[in-house]
Design an enzyme around this catalytic site. Sequence first.
Site, PDB file in Angstrom:
ATOM      1  N   LYS A 103       0.762  -1.142   0.016  1.00  0.00           N
ATOM      2  CA  LYS A 103       0.053   0.218  -0.044  1.00  0.00           C
ATOM      3  C   LYS A 103       0.817   1.108  -0.188  1.00  0.00           C
ATOM      4  CE  LYS A 103      -4.542   0.621   0.656  1.00  0.00           C
ATOM      5  NZ  LYS A 103      -5.735   0.192   0.241  1.00  0.00           N
ATOM      6  N   GLY A 123     -24.183   3.584   3.522  1.00  0.00           N
ATOM      7  CA  GLY A 123     -23.304   4.113   2.711  1.00  0.00           C
ATOM      8  C   GLY A 123     -23.643   3.756   1.359  1.00  0.00           C
ATOM      9  N   GLY A 138     -22.781   5.060  -1.784  1.00  0.00           N
ATOM     10  CA  GLY A 138     -21.862   5.609  -2.653  1.00  0.00           C
ATOM     11  C   GLY A 138     -21.420   4.563  -3.821  1.00  0.00           C
ATOM     12  N   ASN A 139     -20.212   4.503  -4.398  1.00  0.00           N
ATOM     13  CA  ASN A 139     -19.910   3.679  -5.483  1.00  0.00           C
ATOM     14  C   ASN A 139     -20.378   2.237  -5.362  1.00  0.00           C
ATOM     15  OD1 ASN A 139     -18.729   5.799  -7.205  1.00  0.00           O
ATOM     16  ND2 ASN A 139     -16.757   5.521  -6.198  1.00  0.00           N
ATOM     17  N   VAL A 140     -19.854   1.516  -4.264  1.00  0.00           N
ATOM     18  CA  VAL A 140     -20.184   0.261  -4.051  1.00  0.00           C
ATOM     19  C   VAL A 140     -21.465   0.172  -3.638  1.00  0.00           C
ATOM     20  CG1 VAL A 140     -19.408  -1.634  -2.880  1.00  0.00           C
ATOM     21  CG2 VAL A 140     -17.638   0.020  -3.578  1.00  0.00           C
TER      22      VAL A 140
END
Length: 349
Positions: A80, A184, A186-188
Amino acid sequence: MSVFSLSDFADHEQVVFCSDDKSGLKAIIAVHNSNLGPALGGCRMWPYASEEEAIRDVLRLSRGMTYKSAMANLKLGGGKSVVIGNPRTQKTPQLLEALARAVDNLKGRYIAAEDSGTSVADMKYMAEFTPYVSGVKDKATKDGKRSGDPSPATAYGTFVGIRAAVKEKLGRDSLDGLRVAVQGIGNVGFDLARQLKAAGASLWVSDIHQEQLDRAQQELGATVVGSEAIFGLDVDVFAPCAMGAILNDKTIPQIKAQVIAGAANNQLAEPRHGTALMDRGILYAPDYVINAGGIIDVYHERTGFKHEEVTRHVEQIYDNLMEIFERARVEGRPTGEVADVIAEERFKR
Ligand code: NAD
């Protein structure tokens, strides 16, 4: 501060501190383990309050990637990178170029991808300076082309994982009539909710952005609830798809869902919260197992993307979870603990 003595440093192979005066780049790249292949993991840009906070974050996240990729049967290690800075004000082309050159210096030991604070467009720009970035190529799917963004694959993997958890806990193959709370959207979260709705589930959603909620209400017929109310709903499945550490001493006693299965990273505030869920009879799908669709997608981008092959690979999340659930049941252990043991069996051998 001493980096070697940090508990998070533990068994890291390599940690590289990168800086560039001209662009103001201050970044850390961590390679946790490369037994199975090059360390692939997102590049996060965040205005960390201190260097120590950034170091701890990158070490924890890179270790998590080793476990995620091993569990998903990918020939990848875990790594990462973090950039210290505000992505809204400090992310310049010069900074991205300096970061790309730092990644390039590792000659493929680390491969970057998008994460919080970086985008597909940023990775495309970095790809002009190094081949060691992923999540950049457009992909052909059965519904046409889509961008390098791995979110759709993460959402599909999470959907498949919910089916596995529902089978294990509720003994059902169908999601028809199931009550699901998605935190949530959002995108997912939105894409997941869309698939759940298509499978016949009823939806409750929370988000901190009103436009996301309006969209879920209008397009999916979801019931909107407040940020706190989402935990205590009388539903079958709770799917956390926002931020981490949301399963903690305060929230766990409120949860009525029998299954927790969602895409958010690092959902357990501490490992002991996995035991707390087990003690309450709640089945928890370990986050890095159920949300591996994105890393699988990014991996295939580097090895020749074939939609059917990627879909089959993402669908292995069902079998991985079933193996974990069975071992956890037989051994009387929390699912997160069992997942770690299986991942270690895969990357340490
Ligand atoms: P996103 O930023 O698109 O969506 C997150 C949503 O959560 C946003 O709509 C945000 O407004 C909402 N949110 C933030 N705080 C909230 C709160 N307190 N209550 C309710 N909603 C809140 O991010 P994403 O890409 O959809 O990722 C969602 C989660 O899944 C993250 O934890 C991410 O790390 C994890 N994840 C994503 C991927 C991927 O491919 N995108 C892969 C693996 C894991």
